[in-house]
Design a protein around this motif. Structure first.
Motif, PDB file in Angstrom:
ATOM      1  N   MET A   1       0.815  -1.195   0.000  1.00 48.96           N
ATOM      2  CA  MET A   1       0.000   0.000   0.000  1.00 48.96           C
ATOM      3  C   MET A   1       0.865   1.268   0.000  1.00 48.96           C
ATOM      4  SD  MET A   1      -3.024   0.860  -0.144  1.00 48.96           S
ATOM      5  CE  MET A   1      -4.445   1.574   0.471  1.00 48.96           C
ATOM      6  N   ARG A   2       1.929   1.246   0.862  1.00 49.62           N
ATOM      7  CA  ARG A   2       2.830   2.393   0.913  1.00 49.62           C
ATOM      8  C   ARG A   2       3.514   2.619  -0.433  1.00 49.62           C
ATOM      9  NH1 ARG A   2       6.134   3.451   6.318  1.00 49.62           N
ATOM     10  NH2 ARG A   2       4.318   4.023   7.529  1.00 49.62           N
ATOM     11  N   LEU A   3       3.866   1.552  -1.094  1.00 48.98           N
ATOM     12  CA  LEU A   3       4.527   1.645  -2.389  1.00 48.98           C
ATOM     13  C   LEU A   3       3.608   2.312  -3.412  1.00 48.98           C
ATOM     14  CD1 LEU A   3       6.934   0.980  -4.191  1.00 48.98           C
ATOM     15  CD2 LEU A   3       5.896  -1.245  -4.614  1.00 48.98           C
ATOM     16  N   ILE A   4       2.343   1.947  -3.401  1.00 53.18           N
ATOM     17  CA  ILE A   4       1.367   2.534  -4.324  1.00 53.18           C
ATOM     18  C   ILE A   4       1.185   4.022  -4.032  1.00 53.18           C
ATOM     19  CG2 ILE A   4      -1.055   2.513  -5.023  1.00 53.18           C
ATOM     20  CD1 ILE A   4      -0.998  -0.523  -4.621  1.00 53.18           C
ATOM     21  N   LEU A   5       1.083   4.394  -2.767  1.00 47.34           N
ATOM     22  CA  LEU A   5       0.932   5.809  -2.410  1.00 47.34           C
ATOM     23  C   LEU A   5       2.156   6.608  -2.818  1.00 47.34           C
ATOM     24  CD1 LEU A   5      -0.746   5.575   1.112  1.00 47.34           C
ATOM     25  CD2 LEU A   5      -1.782   6.321  -1.019  1.00 47.34           C
ATOM     26  N   ARG A   6       3.333   6.030  -2.629  1.00 50.61           N
ATOM     27  CA  ARG A   6       4.569   6.711  -3.010  1.00 50.61           C
ATOM     28  C   ARG A   6       4.627   6.884  -4.534  1.00 50.61           C
ATOM     29  NH1 ARG A   6       9.707   3.821  -1.326  1.00 50.61           N
ATOM     30  NH2 ARG A   6       8.318   3.335   0.384  1.00 50.61           N
ATOM     31  N   LEU A   7       4.245   5.873  -5.274  1.00 46.37           N
ATOM     32  CA  LEU A   7       4.228   5.958  -6.734  1.00 46.37           C
ATOM     33  C   LEU A   7       3.230   7.021  -7.214  1.00 46.37           C
ATOM     34  CD1 LEU A   7       4.436   2.209  -7.801  1.00 46.37           C
ATOM     35  CD2 LEU A   7       6.198   3.968  -8.053  1.00 46.37           C
ATOM     36  N   VAL A   8       2.048   7.071  -6.612  1.00 43.17           N
ATOM     37  CA  VAL A   8       1.041   8.072  -6.978  1.00 43.17           C
ATOM     38  C   VAL A   8       1.559   9.471  -6.658  1.00 43.17           C
ATOM     39  CG1 VAL A   8      -1.264   8.947  -6.411  1.00 43.17           C
ATOM     40  CG2 VAL A   8      -0.913   6.511  -6.794  1.00 43.17           C
ATOM     41  N   ARG A   9       2.150   9.626  -5.468  1.00 44.03           N
ATOM     42  CA  ARG A   9       2.693  10.934  -5.079  1.00 44.03           C
ATOM     43  C   ARG A   9       3.791  11.377  -6.046  1.00 44.03           C
ATOM     44  NH1 ARG A   9       6.429  11.123  -0.099  1.00 44.03           N
ATOM     45  NH2 ARG A   9       7.759  10.434  -1.768  1.00 44.03           N
ATOM     46  N   ASN A  10       4.697  10.468  -6.382  1.00 43.12           N
ATOM     47  CA  ASN A  10       5.774  10.804  -7.316  1.00 43.12           C
ATOM     48  C   ASN A  10       5.223  11.134  -8.700  1.00 43.12           C
ATOM     49  OD1 ASN A  10       7.669  10.480  -5.326  1.00 43.12           O
ATOM     50  ND2 ASN A  10       8.260   8.402  -5.956  1.00 43.12           N
ATOM     51  N   ALA A  11       4.229  10.403  -9.141  1.00 39.77           N
ATOM     52  CA  ALA A  11       3.611  10.674 -10.442  1.00 39.77           C
ATOM     53  C   ALA A  11       2.951  12.054 -10.444  1.00 39.77           C
ATOM     54  CB  ALA A  11       2.597   9.588 -10.782  1.00 39.77           C
ATOM     55  N   LEU A  12       2.269  12.392  -9.346  1.00 36.58           N
ATOM     56  CA  LEU A  12       1.641  13.712  -9.251  1.00 36.58           C
ATOM     57  C   LEU A  12       2.682  14.826  -9.218  1.00 36.58           C
ATOM     58  CD1 LEU A  12      -1.285  13.012  -6.771  1.00 36.58           C
ATOM     59  CD2 LEU A  12      -1.439  13.481  -9.223  1.00 36.58           C
ATOM     60  N   LEU A  13       3.790  14.595  -8.522  1.00 42.45           N
ATOM     61  CA  LEU A  13       4.865  15.588  -8.493  1.00 42.45           C
ATOM     62  C   LEU A  13       5.478  15.786  -9.873  1.00 42.45           C
ATOM     63  CD1 LEU A  13       6.645  14.769  -5.114  1.00 42.45           C
ATOM     64  CD2 LEU A  13       5.340  16.823  -5.683  1.00 42.45           C
ATOM     65  N   ILE A  14       5.657  14.701 -10.584  1.00 40.33           N
ATOM     66  CA  ILE A  14       6.203  14.786 -11.946  1.00 40.33           C
ATOM     67  C   ILE A  14       5.226  15.537 -12.853  1.00 40.33           C
ATOM     68  CG2 ILE A  14       6.778  13.424 -13.991  1.00 40.33           C
ATOM     69  CD1 ILE A  14       8.046  11.368 -12.058  1.00 40.33           C
ATOM     70  N   LEU A  15       3.940  15.238 -12.741  1.00 37.67           N
ATOM     71  CA  LEU A  15       2.937  15.949 -13.543  1.00 37.67           C
ATOM     72  C   LEU A  15       2.913  17.440 -13.210  1.00 37.67           C
ATOM     73  CD1 LEU A  15      -0.039  13.419 -13.603  1.00 37.67           C
ATOM     74  CD2 LEU A  15       1.418  14.121 -15.518  1.00 37.67           C
ATOM     75  N   LEU A  16       3.023  17.768 -11.918  1.00 39.64           N
ATOM     76  CA  LEU A  16       3.057  19.169 -11.507  1.00 39.64           C
ATOM     77  C   LEU A  16       4.284  19.865 -12.067  1.00 39.64           C
ATOM     78  CD1 LEU A  16       1.886  21.488  -9.827  1.00 39.64           C
ATOM     79  CD2 LEU A  16       3.205  20.617  -7.883  1.00 39.64           C
ATOM     80  N   LEU A  17       5.431  19.211 -11.999  1.00 34.32           N
ATOM     81  CA  LEU A  17       6.667  19.782 -12.542  1.00 34.32           C
ATOM     82  C   LEU A  17       6.539  20.000 -14.048  1.00 34.32           C
ATOM     83  CD1 LEU A  17       9.582  20.653 -12.093  1.00 34.32           C
ATOM     84  CD2 LEU A  17      10.254  18.267 -12.450  1.00 34.32           C
TER      85      LEU A  17
END
Length: 150
Positions: free
Chosen positions: A1-17
């Protein structure tokens, strides 16, 4: 579960960047394509110097000693700001819009050709008083000055 949340957070950060980079690139491009307001320009045939000032909203004010000099400056400004629109209107009047826009413009070209706008414009121009023709010629000189400067 933590891995999925981290992946989603990183994906959102990349999209924001990416969105920030894209927005910055668009802003830079928009600013880079704006004409320079700080210099002087040469417009042939001016009788006296002409000044053009821009207010905070980039609205120009033309100051000239003669109406013909003001018309030349106005032609220069119009070409600087609206040359693509002017080119579209010129092509439309000469029934040559399809050369640029393709077959979808053929109907407009046929209509313009039937009206024979260039011949009509030339007859109208010749019928104008000399002072009005001089004013239109000054405007055209300003437009051509901008085109030559590019």
């Amino acid at each position: 579960m933590r891995l999925i949340l981290r992946l989603v957070r990183n994906a959102l950060l990349i999209l924001l960047l990416l969105a920030l980079l894209l927005g910055g690139g668009i802003a830079w491009l928009a600013r880079a394509t704006m004409p320079d307001d700080s210099g002087a320009a040469e417009i042939p045939g001016l009788e006296n110097p002409v000044s053009i000032a821009f207010d905070a909203n980039q609205v120009p004010t033309v100051r000239a000693r003669s109406v013909n000099d003001a018309a030349a400056a106005l032609g220069y400004l119009h070409a600087r700001e609206r040359l693509f629109q002017m080119e579209l209107m010129r092509r439309a009047g000469r029934a040559r819009l399809a050369e640029l826009l393709g077959a979808s413009a053929l109907r407009v070209d046929r209509y313009a050709a039937a009206l024979d706008l260039p011949a009509r414009a030339e007859r109208d121009y010749q019928a104008l008083p000399e002072a009005t023709r001089a004013l239109l010629d000054a405007y055209a000189r300003g437009v051509n000055s901008w085109i030559r400067a590019q």
